[in-house]
Design a protein around this motif. Structure first.
Motif, PDB file in Angstrom:
ATOM      1  N   VAL C 269       1.026  -1.292  -0.049  1.00 38.46           N
ATOM      2  CA  VAL C 269       0.086  -0.077   0.007  1.00 38.46           C
ATOM      3  C   VAL C 269       1.043   1.150  -0.088  1.00 38.46           C
ATOM      4  O   VAL C 269       0.663   2.328  -0.724  1.00 38.46           O
ATOM      5  N   TYR C 270       1.994   1.104   0.582  1.00 39.83           N
ATOM      6  CA  TYR C 270       2.813   2.363   0.777  1.00 39.83           C
ATOM      7  C   TYR C 270       3.437   2.671  -0.704  1.00 39.83           C
ATOM      8  O   TYR C 270       3.478   3.792  -1.029  1.00 39.83           O
ATOM      9  N   THR C 271       4.061   1.852  -1.518  1.00 44.37           N
ATOM     10  CA  THR C 271       4.122   2.043  -2.679  1.00 44.37           C
ATOM     11  C   THR C 271       3.532   2.486  -3.806  1.00 44.37           C
ATOM     12  O   THR C 271       3.449   3.508  -4.396  1.00 44.37           O
ATOM     13  N   VAL C 272       1.929   1.983  -3.531  1.00 42.68           N
ATOM     14  CA  VAL C 272       0.993   2.511  -4.432  1.00 42.68           C
ATOM     15  C   VAL C 272       0.538   3.857  -3.946  1.00 42.68           C
ATOM     16  O   VAL C 272       0.419   4.729  -4.785  1.00 42.68           O
ATOM     17  N   ALA C 273       0.623   4.116  -2.481  1.00 42.21           N
ATOM     18  CA  ALA C 273       0.176   5.185  -2.186  1.00 42.21           C
ATOM     19  C   ALA C 273       1.292   6.689  -2.560  1.00 42.21           C
ATOM     20  O   ALA C 273       0.963   7.568  -2.918  1.00 42.21           O
ATOM     21  N   GLU C 274       2.527   5.977  -2.406  1.00 42.44           N
ATOM     22  CA  GLU C 274       3.463   7.001  -2.975  1.00 42.44           C
ATOM     23  C   GLU C 274       3.429   7.376  -4.326  1.00 42.44           C
ATOM     24  O   GLU C 274       3.532   8.751  -4.636  1.00 42.44           O
ATOM     25  N   SER C 294       6.694  12.696   2.361  1.00 40.93           N
ATOM     26  CA  SER C 294       5.441  12.884   2.809  1.00 40.93           C
ATOM     27  C   SER C 294       4.609  11.614   2.860  1.00 40.93           C
ATOM     28  O   SER C 294       3.756  11.405   3.556  1.00 40.93           O
ATOM     29  N   VAL C 295       4.926  10.421   1.901  1.00 40.41           N
ATOM     30  CA  VAL C 295       4.378   9.223   2.148  1.00 40.41           C
ATOM     31  C   VAL C 295       5.370   8.306   2.896  1.00 40.41           C
ATOM     32  O   VAL C 295       6.502   8.255   2.169  1.00 40.41           O
ATOM     33  N   PHE C 296       5.234   7.600   3.726  1.00 42.86           N
ATOM     34  CA  PHE C 296       6.067   6.586   4.174  1.00 42.86           C
ATOM     35  C   PHE C 296       5.385   5.390   4.882  1.00 42.86           C
ATOM     36  O   PHE C 296       4.382   5.475   5.330  1.00 42.86           O
ATOM     37  N   PHE C 297       6.563   4.472   5.233  1.00 45.72           N
ATOM     38  CA  PHE C 297       6.002   3.297   5.838  1.00 45.72           C
ATOM     39  C   PHE C 297       6.335   3.350   7.072  1.00 45.72           C
ATOM     40  O   PHE C 297       7.369   3.925   7.311  1.00 45.72           O
ATOM     41  N   VAL C 298       5.497   2.810   8.209  1.00 50.54           N
ATOM     42  CA  VAL C 298       5.879   2.772   9.351  1.00 50.54           C
ATOM     43  C   VAL C 298       6.087   1.515  10.040  1.00 50.54           C
ATOM     44  O   VAL C 298       7.355   1.337  10.435  1.00 50.54           O
ATOM     45  N   THR C 299       5.169   0.486  10.010  1.00 58.68           N
ATOM     46  CA  THR C 299       5.299  -0.599  10.603  1.00 58.68           C
ATOM     47  C   THR C 299       4.247  -1.519  10.244  1.00 58.68           C
ATOM     48  O   THR C 299       3.258  -1.056   9.936  1.00 58.68           O
ATOM     49  N   ASP C 300       4.340  -2.818  10.287  1.00 55.80           N
ATOM     50  CA  ASP C 300       3.233  -3.735   9.901  1.00 55.80           C
ATOM     51  C   ASP C 300       2.360  -4.012  11.295  1.00 55.80           C
ATOM     52  O   ASP C 300       1.510  -5.026  11.089  1.00 55.80           O
ATOM     53  N   SER C 301       2.995  -3.618  12.332  1.00 53.24           N
ATOM     54  CA  SER C 301       2.132  -4.130  13.436  1.00 53.24           C
ATOM     55  C   SER C 301       1.364  -2.959  13.845  1.00 53.24           C
ATOM     56  O   SER C 301       1.607  -1.841  13.959  1.00 53.24           O
ATOM     57  N   GLN C 302      -0.063  -3.527  14.053  1.00 56.40           N
ATOM     58  CA  GLN C 302      -1.079  -2.673  14.073  1.00 56.40           C
ATOM     59  C   GLN C 302      -0.952  -1.754  15.324  1.00 56.40           C
ATOM     60  O   GLN C 302      -1.059  -0.525  14.865  1.00 56.40           O
ATOM     61  N   PHE C 303      -0.464  -1.868  16.638  1.00 57.49           N
ATOM     62  CA  PHE C 303      -0.566  -1.032  17.591  1.00 57.49           C
ATOM     63  C   PHE C 303       0.699  -0.158  17.482  1.00 57.49           C
ATOM     64  O   PHE C 303       0.755   1.113  18.152  1.00 57.49           O
ATOM     65  N   ALA C 304       1.811  -0.695  16.846  1.00 57.10           N
ATOM     66  CA  ALA C 304       3.010  -0.032  16.791  1.00 57.10           C
ATOM     67  C   ALA C 304       2.713   1.141  15.940  1.00 57.10           C
ATOM     68  O   ALA C 304       3.060   2.334  15.965  1.00 57.10           O
ATOM     69  N   TYR C 305       2.061   0.956  14.897  1.00 55.64           N
ATOM     70  CA  TYR C 305       1.703   1.826  14.024  1.00 55.64           C
ATOM     71  C   TYR C 305       0.705   3.017  14.593  1.00 55.64           C
ATOM     72  O   TYR C 305       1.059   4.150  14.459  1.00 55.64           O
ATOM     73  N   VAL C 306      -0.146   2.676  15.391  1.00 47.04           N
ATOM     74  CA  VAL C 306      -0.958   3.449  16.242  1.00 47.04           C
ATOM     75  C   VAL C 306      -0.319   4.403  16.933  1.00 47.04           C
ATOM     76  O   VAL C 306      -0.302   5.793  16.898  1.00 47.04           O
TER      77      VAL C 306
END
Lengths: 214, 330, 439
Positions: C269-274, C294-306
């Motif tokens: 999703v990150y690559t498409v969003a970028e 401005s568009v970046f990947f964070v982590t695939d872990s749900q709560f770490a993302y939050v």
């Protein structure tokens, strides 16, 4: 060209998968298997891009000494250190993934509690949101409010103490009115998905490739 | 700003403090409120209770550490029940982090310091007995005990890895793994999470694919549980039971009604109900963590209901219902 | 189901595949039908008693072998006739070999199914991963009897006059195909109508109308806009719908020169969003304004993302937050933090359980299908609008079916159909449209 090729791939892939669903023949199954073998591979490569992205963003912040840049260090150091602990450090000095190891310690003593804490914050936020936003502003809102109170009481043992009718009513609400409303929304969602998929397959919707309005 | 308005705009940290108090206090003052099992949980329990050593179940640790508090007690309760009935258990993980949680769940069942727990016999440890010829679980247990091993006092039974348990671990794109296990478990998992060859294990020889499995219990905090229905139930007729977080439970009632899932444990309450059924069935002496958590949940729900009532009293008494929508942002 | 491991081990210890069995092959390939019937109990190879005279046990015989319908040609259905002395039988062993093939490729008899005595005598061969059925391969079957005293009585071998083959169309999916043709046809019809210039009315959705206002607000305040494209993967249609909205939002953002933050949980999703955002900036004629981070990947872990997104909200205090896509338990954590930071918030999801959280904490919420319609509302291109109307037409059909179902269920009460399923009109309708048993 840059946009037409992906659109063609999306169209071809979408149509093949649609047709494949109706054909049980071995050749059709092979197509499906081929797809299922490729999907994880593509995903794995995208993860490399993801790690590259997070590194780039935070290195940029550190270099530019952007506000709160030390937080970026807090991201980057564990990002690279934990795999190092797991795969490269000898087991004699705490490497590996077994228990006990540095990786295991970071996982069970840092990551799990932190994530559980994030989720448990829901309790606090729900209480706050309920206090601020749950108002009997109209007849419908009042029905919603009364329903919510019944279901909440039905979900906990204290509801059983107040009378068997309470959990029974709560379950009835979940099993029937909840189900009816959910099905209605899901039908709309289902057709929404169908229309969106068709729009993507036939190139009507190009926004996701950055070509909206063309 | 009148008093009602002041009350409605109270610093939300006071609300957080109240929640913290009602969450902490019941840990010190036990109320032991009664938990009456619902049909949704009883269906899962009854199915596991009808199984035996010839059957097999999957327990999918399909949640992240975030929902551990709700999902883990469900997994532990079903594990205990299955081990007590000698039902072979395959353990899988949907997410990378879930594998560690699965191992923690297993460790809590194998903690021999806790009475009523099980004694884990790793695959390598009973190799000598196996070398003499494996001819079924009963004879294995007899041979193992004849070799000088005895159950510690208070322990409920042995769990032989490879016969009673196979911890398969995590694989990426788990939905596709479930799809593949419909044909062959060993093709997806040539080895278990500890590197043991699965082909050699009696559990796998008796249950080669999901068609030969009697139930999958998926413990999830996301829609991961649906993968078992889509690729397990629809494709190979695998009976599936859900153990999901309370907030998700309402989503899955249609699947129970349509018969696509066997039953469901919803949130901590679902786990507590399973614990109560296990205790009633004589599989455990006392209920576990989930049951204890019900006191906390009861008080928290009461507090939230009180806050809603107080909020509405202030809203109407302050005459805000007559004014345009009040922006209550701080 | 192969449950009796002890039995299996006992079988493994027994010698099978004897010369007697390999010579017995009464199957006649001259039969025209794709099913072979063997009803002869004559010419039964009997096992000689070894020490004491054990009770006489008759053999089991293969009754029919049929090609499995609607498969890839990798299953066969076999039924057999039990031994005339079932009281002496422990189990039946369904044996298979490929005549003429080398031993390593299935030329030798092997047990493909162990059927305990008393279990159903019709089995599907091909499910066992160790003994797969290959399309186009001719197999030979026999059913042996495993007696209670451990003897194995061979049955006559049968060769069907056909080999398994896959079908070109799954006949049970005909109802799905008809449904697809109707629904897809309707959507295309409305595409066409819209293209031909028919005026199609769309009811206003306040959440979509507020998108421009929300972007404008952030521009005025000189603060960034946060766009969360959901936490699901690219396979999720809600994510794709969100990315199409992101494109429109990014174009506006590029025009107004407002900073944009798009954190992602899924690497694809990150690559498409970028790519989406980059393209939007180019289309807006401001490629130079595009900020690489401005568009970046964070982590695939749900709560770490939050945690990361909440941190971003409290530090950068975006003026506008968009939460569009698929959300789970994190919805309230995100939206409540956004509410605390004072942002104007627009959410949209098809995750029904998360809707109440968004409704209580966000200024506007797109409910369910409104998320999918948003792109059409924003662009107003005829085909897009036609798609939305097509959806409505599809819903009309389902609503009509539901209404008919309700009427029929009431009629059933008076005609006795409610008590007697054979008279039920509702069940007849259900039989026509029900496809829940399919994959």
């Amino acid at each position: 060209m840059k946009r037409n090729v992906p659109l063609m791939i999306a169209m071809l892939g979408g149509l093949i998968m649609m047709i494949q669903y109706f054909i049980p023949h071995q050749a059709s199954q092979d197509v499906f298997d081929y797809y299922t073998e490729w999907a994880p591979l593509v995903g794995s490569f995208a993860l490399i891009l993801g790690v590259g992205s997070i590194t780039r963003v935070h290195v940029h912040k550190i270099r530019a000494k952007a506000p709160n840049w030390p937080f970026s260090l807090a991201v980057l150091i564990p990002l690279y250190l934990i795999p190092l602990f797991a795969f490269f450090l000898p087991a004699s000095i705490g490497g590996g993934t077994e228990n006990p190891s540095l990786f295991d310690f970071m996982y069970s003593r840092v990551q799990i509690p932190i994530q559980a804490t994030m989720f448990s914050m829901l309790a606090f936020y729900i209480a706050s949101a309920a206090f601020r936003a749950f108002r009997a502003k109209s007849a419908l809102a009042t029905v919603l409010l009364v329903t919510a109170v019944i279901v909440m009481l039905a979900q906990v043992p204290i509801g059983d103490l107040l009378g068997r009718w309470l959990p029974d009513t709560g379950l009835w609400i979940l099993r029937f009115p909840n189900l009816a409303a959910k099905r209605a929304i899901e039908l709309g969602v289902g057709f929404g998905m169908l229309a969106t998929c068709l729009k993507i397959i036939f190139g009507v919707e190009r926004g996701w490739l950055g070509g909206a309005g063309e | 700003m009148n008093n009602w308005e002041r009350f409605l705009n109270i610093d939300r940290r006071w609300i957080y403090l109240l929640i913290a108090i009602v969450v902490i206090v019941p840990f010190f003052i036990r109320m032991g409120l009664p938990v009456v099992p619902t049909q949704e949980v009883r269906s899962v329990y009854d199915l596991v209770d009808s199984l035996g050593p010839d059957d097999a179940i999957f327990i999918g640790w399909d949640f992240d550490p975030g929902t551990e508090a709700e999902n883990q007690p469900m997994g532990v309760a079903v594990l205990r029940h299955a081990f007590a009935r000698h039902v072979p258990v395959f353990v899988t993980a949907y997410w990378p982090l879930a594998q560690g949680l699965a191992e923690m769940g297993l460790a809590s069942v194998f903690d021999t310091r806790v009475p009523g727990n099980f004694v884990y016999v790793p695959w390598a440890e009973w190799e000598s007995v196996r070398a003499a010829g494996y001819a079924g679980r009963d004879s294995l247990e007899s041979a193992w005990e004849a070799a000088g091993n005895s159950l510690p006092e208070g322990a409920r039974g042995w769990v032989f890895e490879g016969v009673d348990l196979a911890n398969l671990g995590y694989l990426p794109y788990f939905s596709l793994v479930i799809l593949g296990m419909g044909t062959s478990i060993a093709n997806q998992y040539p080895t278990d999470a500890y590197g043991n060859n699965l082909h050699d294990m009696p559990i796998l020889q008796a249950h080669k694919n999901l068609r030969e499995v009697d139930l999958a219990v998926t413990l999830a905090g996301s829609t991961a549980c649906m993968s078992w229905v889509v690729y397990g139930t629809s494709r190979v007729g695998l009976p599936v039971a859900f153990g999901v977080t309370a907030v998700m439970a309402t989503d899955y009632f249609p699947y129970i009604q349509s018969g696509q899932i066997v039953g469901m444990m919803g949130g901590l309450r679902g786990a507590a109900e399973y614990e109560v059924l296990e205790t009633e069935g004589g599989y455990t002496e006392t209920t576990g963590k989930a049951y204890r958590g019900m006191d906390v949940q009861s008080l928290a729900h009461i507090l939230i209901i009180l806050l809603v009532i107080l909020g509405n009293i202030a809203y109407f008494a302050g005459g805000f219902h007559k004014k345009t929508a009040m922006k209550n942002r701080r | 189901m192969l449950k009796h491991l002890e039995l299996l081990l006992l079988v493994a210890a027994l010698p099978f595949g004897t010369a007697t069995a390999q010579t017995a092959s009464p199957g006649d390939p001259g039969e025209a039908a794709a099913a072979v019937t063997v009803d002869s109990l004559a010419a039964i190879p009997t096992v000689e008693p070894e020490v004491a005279a054990p009770p006489e046990v008759g053999p089991a015989t293969v009754l029919t072998i049929q090609d499995f319908p609607n498969d890839a040609g990798d299953h066969l259905i076999l039924s057999f006739c039990e031994s005339p002395n079932p009281e002496c039988v422990l189990a039946y062993l369904v044996m298979r070999r490929t005549p003429g093939a080398p031993d390593s490729l299935g030329g030798q008899w092997a047990v493909v199914k162990n059927v305990p005595s008393g279990d159903p005598t019709e089995i599907v061969d091909g499910y066992d991963p160790d003994f797969l059925v290959e399309p186009g391969t001719q197999y030979e079957y026999r059913v042996d009897v495993l007696t209670l005293d451990g003897r194995q009585i061979e049955g006559p071998a049968v060769t069907p006059n056909f080999s398994p083959k896959g079908e070109i169309f799954h006949t049970e999916k005909l109802k799905v195909l008809i449904g697809c043709i109707i629904f897809i046809g309707l959507i295309f019809l409305y595409f066409k109508r819209a293209q031909m210039g028919h005026e199609l009315y769309l009811r206003p959705i306040p959440g979509i109308d507020a998108i421009d206002e929300a972007i404008g607000r952030a521009t005025e305040m000189g603060k960034p806009i946060l766009y969360v494209p959901g936490l699901s993967s690219i396979e999720d249609v809600a994510t794709i719908a969100s990315l199409t909205i992101l494109n429109r939002v990014a174009k506006k953002v590029a025009e107004y020169q407002t900073p944009l933050r798009v954190p992602n949980r899924d690497p694809i999703v990150y690559t498409v969003a970028e790519e989406t955002v980059k393209q939007a900036y180019m289309e807006a004629g401001r490629p130079d304004s595009y900020e690489a981070n401005s568009v970046f990947f964070v982590t695939d872990s749900q709560f770490a993302y939050v945690a990361a997104v909440n941190g971003l909200m409290t530090r950068e205090k975006p003026a506008t937050n968009f939460y569009l896509g698929m959300f789970w338990a994190e919805s309230l954590l995100l939206a409540e933090t956004g509410s605390l930071s004072g942002a104007i918030q627009i959410a949209g999801t098809d995750a029904i359980t998360q809707l109440p959280f968004f409704i209580t904490t966000c200024d506007y919420t797109l409910i369910g299908e409104e998320l999918y319609a948003a792109s059409a509302y924003l662009g107003r291109e005829p085909k897009q609008v036609g798609g939305v109307k097509g959806q409505d037409a599809c819903k009309g059909i389902v609503m009509a079916l539901v209404t008919i179902g309700i009427v029929l269920s009431i009629v059933d009460i008076f005609t006795g159909g409610a008590a007697d399923p054979s008279k039920s009109l509702l069940l007849k309708l259900q039989g026509l449209v029900d496809v829940t048993s399919l994959e």
